[in-house]
Every structure is written in structure tokens, then in C-alpha cells.
Design a protein around this motif. Structure first.
Motif, PDB file in Angstrom:
ATOM      1  N   THR A 161       0.839  -1.206   0.000  1.00  0.00           N
ATOM      2  CA  THR A 161       0.000   0.000   0.000  1.00  0.00           C
ATOM      3  C   THR A 161       0.873   1.255   0.000  1.00  0.00           C
ATOM      4  OG1 THR A 161      -1.800  -1.127   1.126  1.00  0.00           O
ATOM      5  CG2 THR A 161      -1.783   1.276   1.275  1.00  0.00           C
ATOM      6  N   LEU A 162       1.933   1.243   0.801  1.00  0.00           N
ATOM      7  CA  LEU A 162       2.853   2.379   0.851  1.00  0.00           C
ATOM      8  C   LEU A 162       3.546   2.569  -0.496  1.00  0.00           C
ATOM      9  CD1 LEU A 162       4.135   4.602   2.562  1.00  0.00           C
ATOM     10  CD2 LEU A 162       5.792   2.923   3.395  1.00  0.00           C
ATOM     11  N   PHE A 163       3.962   1.458  -1.107  1.00  0.00           N
ATOM     12  CA  PHE A 163       4.587   1.509  -2.435  1.00  0.00           C
ATOM     13  C   PHE A 163       3.635   2.166  -3.438  1.00  0.00           C
ATOM     14  CE2 PHE A 163       5.034  -0.225  -6.691  1.00  0.00           C
ATOM     15  CZ  PHE A 163       6.385  -0.069  -6.947  1.00  0.00           C
ATOM     16  N   LEU A 164       2.386   1.724  -3.455  1.00  0.00           N
ATOM     17  CA  LEU A 164       1.399   2.268  -4.391  1.00  0.00           C
ATOM     18  C   LEU A 164       1.151   3.759  -4.132  1.00  0.00           C
ATOM     19  CD1 LEU A 164      -1.152  -0.685  -4.370  1.00  0.00           C
ATOM     20  CD2 LEU A 164       0.328  -0.048  -6.284  1.00  0.00           C
ATOM     21  N   LYS A 165       1.092   4.129  -2.861  1.00  0.00           N
ATOM     22  CA  LYS A 165       0.852   5.528  -2.497  1.00  0.00           C
ATOM     23  C   LYS A 165       2.008   6.422  -2.969  1.00  0.00           C
ATOM     24  CE  LYS A 165      -0.438   8.431   1.458  1.00  0.00           C
ATOM     25  NZ  LYS A 165       0.529   9.498   1.144  1.00  0.00           N
ATOM     26  N   CYS A 166       3.240   5.959  -2.736  1.00  0.00           N
ATOM     27  CA  CYS A 166       4.412   6.735  -3.176  1.00  0.00           C
ATOM     28  C   CYS A 166       4.430   6.895  -4.692  1.00  0.00           C
ATOM     29  CB  CYS A 166       5.704   6.048  -2.713  1.00  0.00           C
ATOM     30  SG  CYS A 166       5.999   6.135  -0.935  1.00  0.00           S
ATOM     31  N   ARG A 167       4.154   5.784  -5.403  1.00  0.00           N
ATOM     32  CA  ARG A 167       4.164   5.861  -6.870  1.00  0.00           C
ATOM     33  C   ARG A 167       3.009   6.709  -7.393  1.00  0.00           C
ATOM     34  NH1 ARG A 167       7.648   3.362  -4.871  1.00  0.00           N
ATOM     35  NH2 ARG A 167       8.376   5.507  -4.722  1.00  0.00           N
ATOM     36  N   SER A 168       1.878   6.704  -6.676  1.00  0.00           N
ATOM     37  CA  SER A 168       0.727   7.492  -7.141  1.00  0.00           C
ATOM     38  C   SER A 168       1.067   8.981  -7.153  1.00  0.00           C
ATOM     39  CB  SER A 168      -0.487   7.241  -6.242  1.00  0.00           C
ATOM     40  OG  SER A 168      -0.354   7.890  -4.994  1.00  0.00           O
ATOM     41  N   GLU A 169       1.974   9.393  -6.273  1.00  0.00           N
ATOM     42  CA  GLU A 169       2.378  10.797  -6.231  1.00  0.00           C
ATOM     43  C   GLU A 169       3.396  11.124  -7.323  1.00  0.00           C
ATOM     44  OE1 GLU A 169       3.300  12.213  -2.257  1.00  0.00           O
ATOM     45  OE2 GLU A 169       2.059  10.617  -1.407  1.00  0.00           O
ATOM     46  N   GLU A 170       4.139  10.111  -7.756  1.00  0.00           N
ATOM     47  CA  GLU A 170       5.240  10.335  -8.704  1.00  0.00           C
ATOM     48  C   GLU A 170       4.844  10.124 -10.165  1.00  0.00           C
ATOM     49  OE1 GLU A 170       8.509   8.730  -5.423  1.00  0.00           O
ATOM     50  OE2 GLU A 170       7.862   7.438  -7.076  1.00  0.00           O
ATOM     51  N   VAL A 171       3.844   9.267 -10.398  1.00  0.00           N
ATOM     52  CA  VAL A 171       3.431   8.947 -11.772  1.00  0.00           C
ATOM     53  C   VAL A 171       2.368   9.949 -12.226  1.00  0.00           C
ATOM     54  CG1 VAL A 171       2.365   7.197 -13.263  1.00  0.00           C
ATOM     55  CG2 VAL A 171       3.962   6.493 -11.458  1.00  0.00           C
ATOM     56  N   MET A 172       2.567  10.489 -13.407  1.00  0.00           N
ATOM     57  CA  MET A 172       1.594  11.468 -13.921  1.00  0.00           C
ATOM     58  C   MET A 172       0.289  10.786 -14.332  1.00  0.00           C
ATOM     59  SD  MET A 172       3.581  12.450 -17.461  1.00  0.00           S
ATOM     60  CE  MET A 172       5.128  12.810 -16.627  1.00  0.00           C
ATOM     61  N   THR A 173      -0.784  11.517 -14.360  1.00  0.00           N
ATOM     62  CA  THR A 173      -2.090  10.982 -14.743  1.00  0.00           C
ATOM     63  C   THR A 173      -1.991  10.317 -16.118  1.00  0.00           C
ATOM     64  OG1 THR A 173      -3.199  12.736 -13.519  1.00  0.00           O
ATOM     65  CG2 THR A 173      -4.517  11.568 -15.159  1.00  0.00           C
ATOM     66  N   GLY A 174      -2.498   9.096 -16.215  1.00  0.00           N
ATOM     67  CA  GLY A 174      -2.400   8.335 -17.471  1.00  0.00           C
ATOM     68  C   GLY A 174      -1.114   7.560 -17.620  1.00  0.00           C
ATOM     69  N   GLY A 175      -0.168   7.733 -16.654  1.00  0.00           N
ATOM     70  CA  GLY A 175       1.075   6.971 -16.677  1.00  0.00           C
ATOM     71  C   GLY A 175       0.827   5.499 -16.411  1.00  0.00           C
ATOM     72  N   ARG A 176       1.793   4.675 -16.763  1.00  0.00           N
ATOM     73  CA  ARG A 176       1.639   3.224 -16.613  1.00  0.00           C
ATOM     74  C   ARG A 176       2.649   2.659 -15.622  1.00  0.00           C
ATOM     75  NH1 ARG A 176      -1.760   4.888 -20.180  1.00  0.00           N
ATOM     76  NH2 ARG A 176      -2.887   3.391 -21.478  1.00  0.00           N
ATOM     77  N   MET A 177       2.247   1.548 -15.007  1.00  0.00           N
ATOM     78  CA  MET A 177       3.140   0.828 -14.094  1.00  0.00           C
ATOM     79  C   MET A 177       2.941  -0.671 -14.317  1.00  0.00           C
ATOM     80  SD  MET A 177       3.937   1.450 -10.084  1.00  0.00           S
ATOM     81  CE  MET A 177       2.304   1.190  -9.372  1.00  0.00           C
ATOM     82  N   VAL A 178       4.043  -1.388 -14.525  1.00  0.00           N
ATOM     83  CA  VAL A 178       4.000  -2.848 -14.706  1.00  0.00           C
ATOM     84  C   VAL A 178       4.909  -3.485 -13.659  1.00  0.00           C
ATOM     85  CG1 VAL A 178       4.413  -4.784 -16.267  1.00  0.00           C
ATOM     86  CG2 VAL A 178       3.549  -2.614 -17.182  1.00  0.00           C
ATOM     87  N   LEU A 179       4.318  -4.328 -12.826  1.00  0.00           N
ATOM     88  CA  LEU A 179       5.044  -4.984 -11.729  1.00  0.00           C
ATOM     89  C   LEU A 179       4.984  -6.490 -11.894  1.00  0.00           C
ATOM     90  CD1 LEU A 179       3.371  -2.971  -8.801  1.00  0.00           C
ATOM     91  CD2 LEU A 179       5.412  -2.317 -10.105  1.00  0.00           C
TER      92      LEU A 179
END
Length: 373
Positions: free
Chosen positions: A203-221
Motif C-alpha cells: 500500500t505504501l509503495f502504491l501511495k508513493c508511486r501514485s504521487e510520482e506517476v503522472m495521470t495516465g502513466g503506466r506501471m507494470v510490476l
């Protein structure tokens, strides 16, 4: 500020550096196989990202948990190649690329940096005319903290890193005897402690990335995980159960103190796809575009194929043991001392070879592709 267990993991958790026999660079074929298997998911994500953007002049890409060795730049090269040839098809100018490679400070960044000139040269040769500059930056730090400025990233990738927790769950010292991770004999309280630590960390990982990734950005884990809903299934914990068998033998022989064994637990959690999906939905910043489970046999640790024989399984046992040594040696050495390492992995090789000869042994991977809301 990091304290206690979290600081301990922050300082100790890293793969074996360099290029030697027990290095991660020499023993990461499973990870390479998984990167190859999941390539179509990343390609789709970055093509969708590019097509939904208005011809960005620079693409900002982060690879989290990059480690070192040949895999560190493999994903980056694949992503850049996909964007470049997508641009050519559309008669667009290829953007410049800013690539961030992240891992904990103990990671062997120097080996990566030494490989950059040849990487840049290969990319220019392969891409040909119109290939935009590619800038590569090392970013030491925990991905359970903020690493980048707000809304600064287009694409985030991580493979075989997020199963590592920020710390060993609290309260395991006296309750997980005989085990070093979740095992078939672990009581429910241990399963609960590991699952809750994973929930907090992810959850913390997702929260940190949500602040760093721009709207419409992608993340693949891609996370080393399990297919089963049951945490004690062999899907996710068998490789560590076999290691616990070796350490328990050494305790019985008086070569390791019982107290040392009782206080050693691996800071890892191998989640199911349902657990990954649940945490993403609860955190709410990303929409899931794709979620799948894949598997690779333990024998993917080696680079050669043989017909099954005693020699085949013994050699595969050696390769699995070296793969695990490249990952686990820093943790084991810091807790038990370096003097037992050769002995541990010699015995581990034999146990692994025996199990591979008798059972189907696989690693399971959970891959999730997401879009920032």
C-alpha cells in the motif's frame, strides 16, 4: 527516519555484487526468463502510454529494484526499442529518454555504470537514425519511500523486487521456530504477521508511486508470488523451506546456535494474484489493465538443457543453489557469519537436486499492469 528492523533490512538487503561465480550477475537466468516472458505486457503498456500522450519530447522511465548485471538494462532497452519503432511507424520523432535505475544503497551500482558506454553504443547501432538521446541515472533508496518529484514519471517497472518487505514482520522470534519464512509448520499468527506486513508495504509503495506517476502513466510490476490462495502452499515458500532444513541440520550438529536460528526470518512475502488485486483496488490510485500468473521451472536457473539423469538434477541443484546464494548470502552472512556459507549451500544443492528429481518444482510470478487514474 528508518528504525530497528526496517533499518537492518535497508542496510543488509542486496544481491551479491561483482561478476564472480556467486554474483547475482552470474546467477540471474530465472529473472531474465521472467523478463522475457512478461515482455508483451510491458510492450502493450508502453505503446498504450505513448499513443495516449501528445508526442512527449522526453519519456521518463523508472526501473525499481534494478539490481546489477545483464538484466539491469534489459527491460530499459526493450522499452526504448518499442517506443522507437512505434514512433517510426507513425512517422514521429523518437523522444529523448530519461531512465532512472533504483535499488537500495548497498546495490552494486558501479557494475551497472561501467556497462553504460557499451549499452549506449549498442542502442545507437540497433536503433539507427532518429534515435533520441538516452540519459541513465542511478537512484539509491527504498521504493517504500518517495524517490522522485511529483508527477514526474511516465512509466514505472519492477520485476522480482516487490516480494521483498521493508522489514521482517514483528513478533516472529519465538513463534516461528524451525522456519525462516512461512512454512507448513508456521502457526496462523506468523501467516497473519507476514500478510499484514505485505499489505502495509505494498500500500505504501502504491501511495508513493501514485504521487510520482503522472495521470495516465503506466506501471507494470512482476512479483515472485504464488498461484494458490494458501500462503503455506509450496507455490511460494518451498524454496525457503528447503533452506530451513539445511539450517536446522546445522543446529542439530551444534554448528549454529538454536537462538540464532529462531531469530532468523526472511523479509519476503510471495503474494497471490487476489492479494495483489485487493491492495491495488483498496489504495485506489491505479486501474488494473492486466493481471496474470506465470511460472518458470527451477531448472531455468541454468543455461543448458540435458536429458533428465542423476547428473542433470545434481547440476540443476548446483545452479538453483548458486541462484539462491546470490540473493540470500548477504542476509545469511550478516546473521550467522560468513563462515558457514559454503557449507550451507553445499548441503542446499544436494537437497534441491533430490527434490527436483522427485517433484515438479516451479517459481510462480504475478504480473500486474496498471494505469494511473
Amino acid at each position: 527516519m528508518k528504525r530497528g528492523r526496517e533499518m537492518e533490512v535497508y542496510q543488509v538487503l542486496h544481491m551479491n555484487g561483482g561478476l564472480g561465480e556467486a554474483s547475482y550477475a552470474s546467477n540471474s537466468l530465472v529473472q531474465k526468463k521472467v523478463i522475457t516472458m512478461t515482455k508483451p505486457i510491458r510492450e502493450q503498456a508502453i505503446v498504450d502510454l505513448y499513443n495516449s500522450s501528445s508526442n512527449p519530447t522526453t519519456l521518463y522511465i523508472a526501473d525499481l529494484g534494478c539490481s546489477s548485471g545483464p538484466n539491469s538494462l534489459l527491460v530499459v532497452s526493450q522499452l526504448i526499442e518499442t517506443v522507437h519503432f512505434t514512433c517510426k511507424k507513425q512517422a514521429h520523432q523518437t523522444p529523448e529518454f530519461q531512465v532512472y535505475l533504483n535499488d537500495l544503497p548497498g546495490n552494486d551500482f558501479n557494475t551497472i555504470f561501467k556497462s553504460l558506454p557499451s549499452f549506449q553504443e549498442e542502442m545507437k547501432k540497433h536503433m539507427g537514425l532518429g534515435f533520441g538521446p538516452c540519459f541513465v541515472t542511478g537512484v539509491p533508496g527504498s521504493f517504500y519511500d518517495r524517490l522522485f518529484p511529483a508527477k514526474s514519471l511516465h512509466f514505472v517497472h519492477s520485476s522480482y523486487s516487490l516480494m521483498w518487505l521493508s522489514q521482517v514482520p514483528a513478533g516472529l522470534e519465538s513463534s516461528n521456530k524451525g522456519n525462516i519464512y512461512i512454512g507448513s509448520t508456521s502457526p496462523p499468527s506468523v501467516l497473519k504477521a507476514y500478510h499484514e506486513q505485505f499489505q502495509r508495504d505494498f500500500t505504501l509503495f502504491l501511495k508513493c508511486r501514485s504521487e510520482e506517476v503522472m495521470t495516465g502513466g503506466r506501471m507494470v510490476l512482476t512479483i515472485l508470488g504464488r498461484k494458490s490462495d494458501y500462503p503455506t502452499s509450496k507455490d511460494g515458500c518451498y524454496i525457503w523451506e528447503l533452506m530451513a532444513m539445511v539450517l536446522n541440520e546445522l543446529v542439530a550438529e551444534g554448528l549454529i546456535e538454536g537462538k540464532k536460528m529462531d531469530s532468523f526470518n526472511i523479509p519476503q512475502y510471495t503474494p497471490s494474484p487476489a492479494e495483489v488485486k485487493s491492495e491495488v483496488q483498496k489504495e485506489g490510485s491505479f486501474n488494473i489493465d492486466h493481471l496474470e500468473v506465470t511460472s518458470v521451472p527451477w531448472s531455468a536457473c541454468r543455461n543448458h538443457e540435458y536429458y533428465p539423469s542423476d547428473e542433470y538434477f545434481l547440476e540443476n541443484g548446483y545452479d538453483v543453489a548458486m541462484c539462491m546464494r546470490s540473493v540470500a548470502e548477504p542476509l545469511l552472512s550478516s546473521h550467522f557469519g560468513g563462515g558457514i556459507i559454503d557449507m550451507v549451500f553445499k548441503r542446499y544443492k544436494e537437497i534441491v537436486a533430490d527434490r527436483m528429481a522427485k517433484e515438479k518444482t516451479e517459481f510462480f510470478n504475478v504480473t500486474v499492469s496498471m494505469t494511473r487514474n
